[in-house]
Design an enzyme around this catalytic site. Structure first.
Site, mmCIF file in Angstrom:
data_model
loop_
_atom_site.group_PDB
_atom_site.id
_atom_site.type_symbol
_atom_site.label_atom_id
_atom_site.label_comp_id
_atom_site.label_asym_id
_atom_site.label_seq_id
_atom_site.Cartn_x
_atom_site.Cartn_y
_atom_site.Cartn_z
ATOM 1 N N HIS A 82 0.821 -1.219 0.000
ATOM 2 C CA HIS A 82 0.000 0.000 0.000
ATOM 3 C C HIS A 82 0.851 1.265 0.000
ATOM 4 C CE1 HIS A 82 0.104 -0.036 4.550
ATOM 5 N NE2 HIS A 82 0.077 1.265 4.359
ATOM 6 N N ASP A 218 0.987 -7.698 2.386
ATOM 7 C CA ASP A 218 1.146 -6.268 2.080
ATOM 8 C C ASP A 218 2.625 -5.878 1.970
ATOM 9 O OD1 ASP A 218 0.826 -3.565 1.799
ATOM 10 O OD2 ASP A 218 -0.572 -3.333 3.470
ATOM 11 N N SER A 642 3.943 2.099 8.518
ATOM 12 C CA SER A 642 3.721 1.140 7.443
ATOM 13 C C SER A 642 5.030 0.863 6.744
ATOM 14 C CB SER A 642 2.751 1.708 6.426
ATOM 15 O OG SER A 642 1.468 1.440 6.848
HETATM 16 N N1 ARG Z 1 -4.670 0.629 7.311
HETATM 17 C C1 ARG Z 1 -3.344 0.545 6.751
HETATM 18 C C2 ARG Z 1 -2.672 1.919 6.846
HETATM 19 O O1 ARG Z 1 -3.150 2.772 7.528
HETATM 20 C C3 ARG Z 1 -3.364 -0.015 5.362
HETATM 21 C C4 ARG Z 1 -4.035 0.832 4.366
HETATM 22 C C5 ARG Z 1 -4.168 0.252 3.012
HETATM 23 N N2 ARG Z 1 -5.268 0.945 2.351
HETATM 24 C C6 ARG Z 1 -6.499 0.449 2.183
HETATM 25 N N3 ARG Z 1 -7.473 1.283 1.905
HETATM 26 N N4 ARG Z 1 -6.757 -0.817 2.279
HETATM 27 O O2 ARG Z 1 -1.999 2.424 6.014
HETATM 28 N N1 GLU Z 2 -1.105 1.376 7.517
HETATM 29 C C1 GLU Z 2 -0.570 2.431 8.326
HETATM 30 C C2 GLU Z 2 0.471 3.286 7.622
HETATM 31 O O1 GLU Z 2 0.339 3.580 6.464
HETATM 32 C C3 GLU Z 2 -0.049 1.839 9.555
HETATM 33 C C4 GLU Z 2 -1.194 1.491 10.351
HETATM 34 C C5 GLU Z 2 -1.275 2.321 11.580
HETATM 35 O O2 GLU Z 2 -1.760 3.452 11.527
HETATM 36 O O3 GLU Z 2 -0.793 1.777 12.569
HETATM 37 O O4 GLU Z 2 1.398 3.769 8.206
#
Ligand code: ARG
Ligand code: GLU
Length: 709
Positions: A82, A218, A642
């Site tokens: 991502h 991922d 991430s």
């Molecule tokens: N929640 C994760 C982060 O904050 C992964 C995001 C990937 N994006 C999505 N819409 N699935 O970045």
């Molecule tokens: N997916 C998140 C990022 O892009 C990390 C998830 C979180 O916020 O812990 O950094």
């Protein structure tokens, strides 16, 4: 980096939970001992050292907001799928759809350049608090103080002679109580090496996003290129793979429950020491932001489901809108569930007692909480309006680009056509991924919602007029979008046939231009200065409140996240989200097969993955015919983490961090060790995909695998 060690004066009940915190890599002796007791096998200088290679050299800031790590001697970088998503998307077309099919370069020559993408490697961090606060006194106003500070910072940065391949920042820690000079080398030639298909890299999609149990692979691979002297350079075919000072070895010895883990990365922003009033503020803002994103997501979903080209064009935008939409929902639930306001208020009661204990305390801290309450009373309604503009009106994509047209409207007639060309040039990329009909639908949704709730209708004259003039917003949007010249490159080109003064007139009379200009006017004249004033007050109260807490709390503090390099530590652990449910600490490939649903895009499983599964062709990456996909631990992480390397006690790579569980999303304000879990993809799954699924032996061969430790 000078260590920040905080002194105990008086102690009241307040605790940083076990394993909480994102610590600077220059750990204090106490913290280091604690980590050793938990299992860490490395020396302090193996973690952070400016004289010889240490972990800090292997962890990089990927782009603006993610982390990555070097995993080979040839500059191979591991990050999340991502994090690389928008770059993979930009290389994708219906013919070469790398989002759907994945991408694996077979040799250096096949790797794909990504203009604009940078990888920054930390050089050093140094405490410059005294220099930043030079000539600052306690009696000056906040404005005077801020002016002196920004001048001092400017001088410090200039004295470092920044170049286009360095990033020199002066960053505040502890809300204005400590400042650090942070220097990075910035690499600008970063190429895509490998990415699994989205059915692996984004498996579970938005449905599973922020959710455990999770089965997302991922990860994506990039490579940093340098010039012949191993220094950063602009993209050139003559560049060569960068030789990092340090890269991680990859451990396939496997992970077990309770194993020690560290996550090293660049967490973006947290606000752990804020008062209850900040939490109340967040809890009033979140529902509005959630609703506005929901409206936009509905439109995108319908459009993307019907057309494959639209799906590609909007994939990355949709993902980023959906991501925080869902995060805010979880955050709100978590703050309520854990009664964070009440807990903060309890602490504040004790704080008040302490703050009133002596004349010195009263003078310095006696009013903080009252002041916070007052300022939020004024600030929250304005912040709601700011969000209506930011998430609502500027959720209409074209409105975020209208500023460019001001140059045409304001210039001399002689420059109009040249400026028009410049605008066409700068919007080329935007229009490529822009579909006016989708934006029109968003326009209708947003303004109908505003009209229903009487949001900003009376504040912005054109919106008011349109609301009265048309039967409904659909009719209005049809006329505005049909008549506008601003919504495609082709229409912008049509403008060329008119005289300069006519072009100006057409743009000025365009309703999209009018709405944009009036919204900006309203913001600048009615909101901006008040918002700035309240934010400045909040900043100064935060500085004071943090200082007071530093004096007060009998434990070492960690500074809030600020996109600087941090280490979080903890153990691999199950958790109990609710009474009667326990979530296991890992997931396996069996779970992917279990989740498979050919009718739901998020749960489509690639044929080859299924074949490997049924043959149990897992190579050396499985244990007892079971292939671990993801695992959770209680490392304190946030957005920005991430792509962070997840290391075992020996400093070898065991995973790549990519998310938090739903129950942890409130940890940016309140970390709870029982609920907070970061989610990582197991490195053995990553290797399995590279080796067995992609058969990318060239990539596999450059990774140093260890099967002990
Ligand atoms: N929640 C994760 C982060 O904050 C992964 C995001 C990937 N994006 C999505 N819409 N699935 O970045
Ligand atoms: N997916 C998140 C990022 O892009 C990390 C998830 C979180 O916020 O812990 O950094």
């Amino acid at each position: 980096m000078k260590k920040i060690i905080l002194i105990i004066i008086t102690c009241i009940h307040y605790s940083i939970s076990a394993d909480e915190g994102m610590w600077l890599l220059t750990l204090s002796k106490e913290k280091y001992e604690e980590l050793k007791k938990k299992g860490l096998k490395l020396t302090l200088s193996e973690i952070y050292n400016t004289d010889s290679a240490s972990i800090k050299d292997a962890v990089v800031l990927f782009g603006g907001g993610c982390t990555g790590s070097f995993i080979s001697a040839n500059g191979l970088v591991l990050t999340n799928h991502h994090c690389g998503y928008s770059y993979i998307q930009r290389h994708s077309t219906i013919e070469h759809d790398y989002l759907t099919d994945g991408f694996w370069a077979k040799n250096y020559a096949e790797e794909l350049a990504n203009p604009g993408l940078t990888v920054s490697v930390l050089e050093s961090m140094e405490d410059v608090t005294n220099k930043v606060l030079l000539n600052v006194s306690e009696v000056m106003t906040e404005t005077e103080r801020n002016m002196i500070i920004s001048n001092n910072i400017k001088k410090i940065i200039e004295s470092q002679k920044p170049s286009k391949f360095t990033k020199i920042d002066v960053v505040t820690f502890f809300n204005g109580n400590v400042y650090m000079l942070v220097k990075y080398k910035v690499f600008k030639d970063v190429r895509l090496v490998g990415a699994p298909p989205s059915a692996i890299g984004k498996f579970g999609g938005d449905t599973d996003n922020w959710i455990w149990p999770r089965h997302t692979g991922d990860f994506a691979l990039f490579r940093v290129y340098a010039n012949k002297n191993n220094e950063p350079a602009e993209y050139s075919p003559d560049n060569v793979p960068y030789k990092p000072k340090k890269y991680f070895k990859v451990s396939i010895s496997g992970v077990k429950e309770n194993d020690f883990t560290m996550v090293i990365g660049f967490p973006g922003k947290t606000n752990e020491y804020c008062p209850s009033y900040t939490i109340e503020h967040v809890m009033s803002i979140n529902p509005i932001r959630i609703k506005l994103r929901e409206l936009r997501l509905e439109i995108l979903k319908t459009a993307m489901d019907t057309n494959r080209a639209i799906k590609i064009k909007y994939a990355s935008k949709q993902a980023s809108i959906a991501n925080y939409w869902k995060k805010w929902i979880g955050e709100l639930e978590g703050l309520k569930f854990l009664k964070v306001v009440e807990k903060k208020k309890e602490f504040e009661k004790e704080f008040d007692g302490w703050a009133n204990i002596s004349y010195t305390n009263i003078e310095k801290y006696g009013n903080i909480l009252n002041d916070f309450r007052e300022v939020y009373k004024n600030y929250t309604p304005l912040a709601i309006k700011e969000n209506l503009i930011h998430e609502g009106i500027f959720g209409i994509e074209i409105l975020t680009k209208i500023n460019l047209f001001e140059n045409i409207v304001k210039c001399n007639d002689t420059a109009v056509k040249t400026n028009l060309k410049i605008v066409q040039q700068s919007l080329m990329g935007f229009y490529n991924n822009y579909i006016p009909i989708i934006d029109k639908q968003t326009f209708i949704k947003i303004f109908s919602y505003f009209a229903q709730n009487n949001y900003l209708i009376n504040e912005i004259p054109t919106i008011n007029k349109l609301n009265r003039k048309f039967k409904n917003w659909e009719e209005c949007a049809n006329i505005i979008f049909n008549n506008s010249y601003l919504t495609s490159l082709q229409k912008l080109k049509e403008l060329e046939k008119f005289s300069p003064s006519k072009i100006k007139k057409i743009i000025t009379n365009d309703y999209l231009f009018k709405i944009y200009s009036e919204v900006i006017y309203y913001f600048n004249n009615y909101l901006a200065s008040r918002i700035k004033k309240y934010k400045t007050t909040i900043d100064s109260l935060n500085r004071l409140y943090t200082k007071a807490q530093l004096e007060l709390i009998a434990k070492e503090f960690y500074p809030d996240a600020n996109s600087t390099l941090r280490i979080s530590y903890g153990n691999i652990k199950k958790y109990q989200p609710r009474d009667g449910i326990i979530y296991n600490w890992y997931t396996t490939l069996d779970g992917i097969i279990e989740k498979e649903d050919t009718t739901i895009l998020d749960y489509v499983v690639p044929e080859k993955l299924k074949t490997l599964y049924y043959k149990k062709d897992y190579g050396k990456y499985a244990q007892n015919d079971t292939l671990t996909v993801c695992f959770i631990a209680n490392n304190h992480t946030t957005g920005g983490n991430s792509g962070s390397p997840v290391l075992n006690a020996y400093g070898n790579l065991i995973g790549c961090n990519f998310d938090r569980t739903w129950e942890s999303t409130m940890s940016d304000y309140y970390y709870n060790p029982d609920r907070c879990r970061n989610i990582s993809v197991d490195i053995r799954y990553v290797l399995f995909i590279i080796d067995k699924f992609a058969e990318a032996k060239n990539i596999l061969n450059e990774i140093e695998i260890v099967d002990y430790n």
